[in-house]
Write an enzyme that holds these catalytic residues in place. Structure first.
Site, PDB file in Angstrom:
ATOM      1  N   HIS A 135       1.144  -1.281  -0.034  1.00 37.27           N
ATOM      2  CA  HIS A 135       0.012  -0.294   0.103  1.00 37.27           C
ATOM      3  C   HIS A 135       0.738   0.993   0.129  1.00 37.27           C
ATOM      4  CE1 HIS A 135      -3.303  -3.050   0.864  1.00 37.27           C
ATOM      5  NE2 HIS A 135      -4.256  -1.399   0.650  1.00 37.27           N
ATOM      6  N   LYS A 139      -1.082   4.695   4.072  1.00 38.64           N
ATOM      7  CA  LYS A 139      -2.252   3.608   5.338  1.00 38.64           C
ATOM      8  C   LYS A 139      -1.451   3.494   6.078  1.00 38.64           C
ATOM      9  CE  LYS A 139      -4.414  -0.065   4.779  1.00 38.64           C
ATOM     10  NZ  LYS A 139      -5.752  -0.426   5.018  1.00 38.64           N
ATOM     11  N   GLY A 145      -6.997  -4.163   6.414  1.00 37.07           N
ATOM     12  CA  GLY A 145      -8.073  -4.791   6.613  1.00 37.07           C
ATOM     13  C   GLY A 145      -8.416  -5.590   5.598  1.00 37.07           C
TER      14      GLY A 145
END
Length: 239
Positions: A135, A139, A145
């Site tokens: 990411h 983040k 998640g």
């Protein structure tokens, strides 16, 4: 449809653009500097709320939506220890709620592939499994998640793995999740099964936030007028 946007960072802005293009009206935009607007008299004008904020605020934001009798779609991660309580309150108050670690339609199809592959690999102990997620550097949580959802699906199907760890590991019972933060990556998730003779990998790569935002709007459209606790499997009729 009248939408309250709770959280107006990059994701909230992407949702705003997509919802507006589809003819919906954004009647409330709540960011860090406008928390005082998150009150019943403001929320109550909305047909649905879409909540993308922070782990510290998500729980209270969702309860305020319930109190205002407004269905809520939440994509905030990092607070899910309170998710069972929120689901119970939703049912108790006869409200409507969807939470997803990822609203992308492609990712939710990827979840189904992940479950199927894990079930197939459950009886193949010669394969070890690990995960990687990439990411952008902003983040807030690691692992993501989405990665945790993928890991939980593997753990449910592969009994030789008893838990995930957010690091490389040689423990045979551990499922490693390697988290990388590289700009401008919006999100890549890979699940790999490795044996002495071959590897099997499945990967989902997001090219932008648009897929996540579009899925959240689809979920909001679907949730309007309903009561209960739902998932993206319900929205996309994957079950």
């Amino acid at each position: 449809m009248k939408i309250a946007l709770i959280g107006y960072g990059k994701m909230g802005q992407a949702i705003d653009a997509i919802a507006t293009a589809k003819g919906h009206e954004i009647i409330l935009r709540v960011d860090v500097g406008s928390k005082h607007l998150l009150e019943k008299e403001h929320l109550g004008q909305a047909d649905v709320a879409i909540e993308f904020t922070t782990p510290e605020t998500a729980y209270h934001n969702i309860l305020k939506c319930f109190d205002a009798n407004v269905p809520v779609v939440s994509g905030t991660t990092g607070w899910l220890d309170k998710l069972p309580e929120v689901k119970a309150l939703c049912l108790e108050k006869n409200q409507a709620f969807i939470h997803a670690t990822n609203f992308s339609i492609g990712v939710n199809i990827f979840f189904e592939l992940n479950k199927k592959l894990a079930a197939l690999m459950a009886g193949q102990p010669q394969y070890n499994v690990k995960m990687e997620e990439i990411h952008h550097t902003h983040k807030k949580d690691a692992p993501s998640g989405t990665a945790i959802t993928l890991a939980e699906q593997v753990l449910a199907a592969v009994p030789r793995k008893t838990g995930w760890v957010n690091e490389e590991s040689n423990q045979p019972e551990a499922l490693p999740i390697i988290s990388k933060r590289i700009d401008p990556a919006p999100g890549t998730h890979t699940v790999t099964y490795t044996s002495a003779i071959d590897d099997i990998s499945i990967t989902h790569t997001a090219h932008s936030r648009e897929g996540f935002a579009a899925g959240a709007v689809v979920a909001a459209e679907w949730l309007k007028g309903k009561t209960g606790v739902f998932t993206m499997r319900d929205v996309l009729n994957l079950g």
